[in-house]
Structures are given as structure tokens and as C-alpha cells.
Design an enzyme around this catalytic site. Structure first.
Site, PDB file in Angstrom:
ATOM      1  N   GLY A  16      37.186   9.296  36.159  1.00 50.58           N
ATOM      2  CA  GLY A  16      36.417   9.225  34.913  1.00 50.58           C
ATOM      3  C   GLY A  16      37.226   8.937  33.667  1.00 50.58           C
ATOM      4  N   ASN A 111      28.457  -2.325  33.648  1.00 47.04           N
ATOM      5  CA  ASN A 111      29.564  -1.925  34.518  1.00 47.04           C
ATOM      6  C   ASN A 111      30.872  -2.431  33.931  1.00 47.04           C
ATOM      7  OD1 ASN A 111      30.881  -0.954  36.918  1.00 47.04           O
ATOM      8  ND2 ASN A 111      30.930  -3.061  37.695  1.00 47.04           N
ATOM      9  N   HIS A 113      34.589  -3.760  35.314  1.00 45.55           N
ATOM     10  CA  HIS A 113      35.224  -4.211  36.550  1.00 45.55           C
ATOM     11  C   HIS A 113      36.653  -4.631  36.238  1.00 45.55           C
ATOM     12  CE1 HIS A 113      35.415  -5.787  40.604  1.00 45.55           C
ATOM     13  NE2 HIS A 113      36.011  -6.842  40.108  1.00 45.55           N
ATOM     14  N   GLU A 178      40.805  -1.493  29.522  1.00 38.96           N
ATOM     15  CA  GLU A 178      39.450  -1.025  29.853  1.00 38.96           C
ATOM     16  C   GLU A 178      38.991   0.029  28.853  1.00 38.96           C
ATOM     17  OE1 GLU A 178      38.604   0.012  33.950  1.00 38.96           O
ATOM     18  OE2 GLU A 178      40.246  -1.231  34.661  1.00 38.96           O
TER      19      GLU A 178
HETATM   20  C1  GRF Z   1      38.244   1.336  36.810  1.00 38.81           C
HETATM   21  O1  GRF Z   1      39.331   0.529  37.159  1.00 38.81           O
HETATM   22  C2  GRF Z   1      37.013   0.502  36.644  1.00 38.81           C
HETATM   23  O2  GRF Z   1      37.268  -0.788  36.165  1.00 38.81           O
HETATM   24  C3  GRF Z   1      36.482   0.418  38.049  1.00 38.81           C
HETATM   25  O3  GRF Z   1      36.755   1.672  38.622  1.00 38.81           O
HETATM   26  C4  GRF Z   1      37.853   2.268  37.948  1.00 38.81           C
HETATM   27  C5  GRF Z   1      37.367   3.583  37.437  1.00 38.81           C
HETATM   28  O4  GRF Z   1      38.397   4.336  36.865  1.00 38.81           O
HETATM   29  N1  GRF Z   1      35.088   0.079  38.053  1.00 38.81           N
HETATM   30  P1  GRF Z   1      38.043   5.636  36.033  1.00 38.81           P
HETATM   31  O5  GRF Z   1      37.269   6.565  36.959  1.00 38.81           O
HETATM   32  O6  GRF Z   1      37.230   5.215  34.858  1.00 38.81           O
HETATM   33  O7  GRF Z   1      39.356   6.223  35.640  1.00 38.81           O
END
Ligand code: GRF
Length: 196
Positions: A16, A111, A113, A178
């Protein structure tokens, strides 16, 4: 009356860190969305404790408790609707959602990715980018459609692939992006929803 800030449900299965970035961003008084619920399909997802420590409501539902996938996803849907959620953010939610759920949230299901879509849909994106000798890599926030990792792109961030990278180093560089990209893309979608 619709509240000023858009209520968001975040769905996780694991650590998370993107969820935490969304919660953190939503603390800013001018952020247009608030995290109303963190929903996990795994009761032991580490992200649940992170959300609870941040005073965000959490709920874990197990698919095993339901007759089939449709019944499970109807329960997820009901939990989100009961909190007045208007946008759902998938953040490391590791089950593929069925058509009824996806179409029910059409345009409001997002989402993140870890690749520059349409490159590297699916799993092990960092390994595959390195194996291809890619010079750049990154992450994508997109709307979810029934086809995996295929919906309209809302935002992307690029990072260089550096000499000596291994999947973990590259993943860490992408993950930092991200955490910046997802809150920014959610803010834009929430503002658009309110303006509509
Ligand atoms: C991230 O790399 C996201 O892009 C992918 O799953 C991973 C989740 O990581 N969908 P986190 O649980 O947010 O640390």
C-alpha cells in the site's frame, strides 16, 4: 447534496505505498478528494495498518466468503457505495476485476501500472524492460476497462534505465514516480468529475 471533496475508495492487496501517497496528498486542504475507505481482499495486507494509523477506515473482504466472483465483487461494490465513494483507485489490487464491477464504475475506476503502457501489460514489468534493453521505463495511471491494463491513459511518468540497474533498483526509481503521479492524476480526475 454532493460533498465538495470527491470520496475515494482505494483497493489494495499488499504493502500500500501508493495508497499511503494518496492519503498523504489528500491531507492538503485544497486537495479535491478524500480517502473514504481502504478496501483489501487480503486481511493481512500491510497497507491496512498503514491506513488505520492514518485514521482512514479500512475493510478486508475475502473472496472465499462468497459463492463466486460476482457475489464477492457485488459486496466490494456495496461497501464502496455505502461510504458514498465516487472514484475507486486500484493500488496494488492483485485480482482481475470482472466486467460487471468494471462497467459499473466506468470512467471512475483508476489503476496505476508500473510501465509505460501500452508496453509491458501484466506482471514483472521491470524484469521485462531490463531484458529488452529498454532505455526508459516508467508508470501509467489509466482508467480501467474490462481488458487488462488497456484503458484510456490519464498520466505517465518516465524514468531512465541506468547502467547497472537490476529489477529492484529500477522498481524503486519507478515507484518514487508512482507516488507523485497517482495523487496528481487523481486530483485531476476528481476536479473533472466535480466540474462535469
Ligand atoms: C505498484 O508498483 C503499482 O504500480 C502496481 O502494484 C504495485 C503496488 O505497490 N499496480 P504498493 O502496494 O502501492 O506499494
Amino acid at each position: 447534496m454532493v460533498s465538495a471533496r470527491v470520496k475515494v475508495g482505494v483497493m489494495i492487496s499488499g504493502r500500500g505505498s501508493n495508497m499511503a501517497a494518496l492519503i498523504e496528498a489528500s491531507r492538503a486542504p485544497d486537495y479535491p478528494a478524500e480517502i473514504a475507505l481502504v478496501l483489501s481482499n487480503k486481511a493481512d495486507a500491510p497497507g491496512l495498518a498503514v491506513a488505520a494509523a492514518a485514521d482512514v477506515e479500512t475493510l478486508a473482504l475475502s473472496a472465499k466468503a462468497y459463492a463466486d466472483k460476482d457475489a464477492f465483487e457485488a459486496a466490494l461494490d456495496a461497501a464502496l457505495k455505502a461510504r458514498g465513494v465516487e472514484i475507486v483507485c486500484l493500488a496494488g489490487y492483485m485480482r482481475i476485476l470482472g466486467r460487471a464491477f468494471v462497467e459499473g464504475w466506468s470512467g471512475r475506476l483508476v489503476n496505476i501500472h508500473p510501465s509505460l503502457l501500452p508496453l509491458y501489460k501484466g506482471l514483472h514489468t521491470h524484469e521485462r524492460a531490463l531484458a529488452d534493453g529498454a532505455r526508459e521505463h516508467g508508470c501509467t495511471v489509466h482508467l480501467v476497462t474490462p481488458e487488462l491494463d488497456d484503458g484510456p491513459i490519464l498520466a505517465q511518468a518516465r524514468v531512465p534505465v541506468l547502467a547497472g540497474d537490476d529489477p529492484d533498483r529500477l522498481a524503486a526509481r519507478v515507484l518514487a514516480e508512482e507516488h507523485r503521479l497517482y495523487p496528481a492524476a487523481l486530483a485531476e480526475l476528481a476536479r473533472r468529475l466535480r466540474a462535469a
